[in-house]
Design a protein around this motif. Sequence first.
Motif, mmCIF file in Angstrom:
data_model
loop_
_atom_site.group_PDB
_atom_site.id
_atom_site.type_symbol
_atom_site.label_atom_id
_atom_site.label_comp_id
_atom_site.label_asym_id
_atom_site.label_seq_id
_atom_site.Cartn_x
_atom_site.Cartn_y
_atom_site.Cartn_z
ATOM 1 N N GLU A 146 0.831 -1.205 0.000
ATOM 2 C CA GLU A 146 0.000 0.000 0.000
ATOM 3 C C GLU A 146 0.868 1.258 0.000
ATOM 4 O O GLU A 146 0.583 2.220 -0.720
ATOM 5 N N LEU A 147 1.933 1.252 0.796
ATOM 6 C CA LEU A 147 2.830 2.410 0.852
ATOM 7 C C LEU A 147 3.529 2.620 -0.492
ATOM 8 O O LEU A 147 3.617 3.749 -0.984
ATOM 9 N N GLN A 148 4.010 1.541 -1.093
ATOM 10 C CA GLN A 148 4.681 1.650 -2.380
ATOM 11 C C GLN A 148 3.720 2.121 -3.473
ATOM 12 O O GLN A 148 4.080 2.946 -4.314
ATOM 13 N N LYS A 149 2.498 1.615 -3.448
ATOM 14 C CA LYS A 149 1.509 2.048 -4.439
ATOM 15 C C LYS A 149 1.187 3.531 -4.227
ATOM 16 O O LYS A 149 1.015 4.276 -5.195
ATOM 17 N N GLY A 150 1.125 3.956 -2.977
ATOM 18 C CA GLY A 150 0.904 5.372 -2.685
ATOM 19 C C GLY A 150 1.993 6.242 -3.285
ATOM 20 O O GLY A 150 1.708 7.276 -3.911
ATOM 21 N N LEU A 151 3.256 5.844 -3.131
ATOM 22 C CA LEU A 151 4.362 6.618 -3.713
ATOM 23 C C LEU A 151 4.265 6.650 -5.238
ATOM 24 O O LEU A 151 4.483 7.691 -5.860
ATOM 25 N N LYS A 152 3.942 5.522 -5.842
ATOM 26 C CA LYS A 152 3.830 5.470 -7.312
ATOM 27 C C LYS A 152 2.721 6.393 -7.807
ATOM 28 O O LYS A 152 2.911 7.161 -8.751
ATOM 29 N N TRP A 153 1.546 6.311 -7.167
ATOM 30 C CA TRP A 153 0.424 7.166 -7.576
ATOM 31 C C TRP A 153 0.731 8.634 -7.294
ATOM 32 O O TRP A 153 0.379 9.511 -8.081
ATOM 33 N N GLY A 154 1.382 8.902 -6.181
ATOM 34 C CA GLY A 154 1.741 10.283 -5.866
ATOM 35 C C GLY A 154 2.661 10.870 -6.918
ATOM 36 O O GLY A 154 2.433 11.973 -7.436
ATOM 37 N N CYS A 155 3.712 10.125 -7.266
ATOM 38 C CA CYS A 155 4.649 10.613 -8.280
ATOM 39 C C CYS A 155 3.985 10.747 -9.643
ATOM 40 O O CYS A 155 4.236 11.718 -10.361
ATOM 41 N N ALA A 156 3.135 9.794 -9.992
ATOM 42 C CA ALA A 156 2.444 9.873 -11.294
ATOM 43 C C ALA A 156 1.508 11.075 -11.342
ATOM 44 O O ALA A 156 1.462 11.803 -12.338
ATOM 45 N N ASN A 157 0.765 11.310 -10.267
ATOM 46 C CA ASN A 157 -0.154 12.447 -10.232
ATOM 47 C C ASN A 157 0.621 13.765 -10.259
ATOM 48 O O ASN A 157 0.231 14.715 -10.954
ATOM 49 N N GLY A 158 1.732 13.823 -9.510
ATOM 50 C CA GLY A 158 2.574 15.021 -9.540
ATOM 51 C C GLY A 158 3.154 15.267 -10.925
ATOM 52 O O GLY A 158 3.214 16.397 -11.400
#
Length: 182
Positions: A146-158
């Motif tokens: 969940e934490l890793q997916k959060g980082l991936k989605w955060g970077c993609a959205n940014g």
Amino acid sequence: VRGTEENPITISLVTQQDATATWDGGLVEVLQHVDFLILSEIEAQKIICYKGESKGDGKMPTLLESVADFFNEKSPKTYVIVTLGAKGAALLFGRKCIFSQVTTEVDSPVDATGAGDSFAAGFIYGVLSCSENTKESTTKNITDEELQKGLKWGCANGTCSVMVQGASVPPSKNSIMQILDR
């Protein structure tokens, strides 16, 4: 501020630039209530007063090591996410960097306004969308996935947010998925 056993809540806090330059807005006092603290590299540097000096043992800790130490001492149960601009983001917990994520390279960024807030929204979405049962999702039972997916989605959205002018045009899920698929 906490939820109940039946209705747990997760609290995230995104810091903002301090126009007074004092960097003492009561953050440390509320940290014990915060599950996810999301801040930029510059905000982290200013809040902890990082000057890149050796600790006396001849070793110079990196900014991320210093941030991890500082926030772990203040609130050891808080996950700290430091956004690193075009370099991505790092998730800190327990005096160390537990995960990092690079961003997708953008040939011609248009406007970085709102990229940090876009990252925060993507991070929260990524963490919650990965959870089996979002109603019971708390930092007590959050998984590495969940934490890793959060980082991936955060970077993609940014990343998506820097490709348009202004901070008020949220990217479509399709645009984010295209970045995630690269």
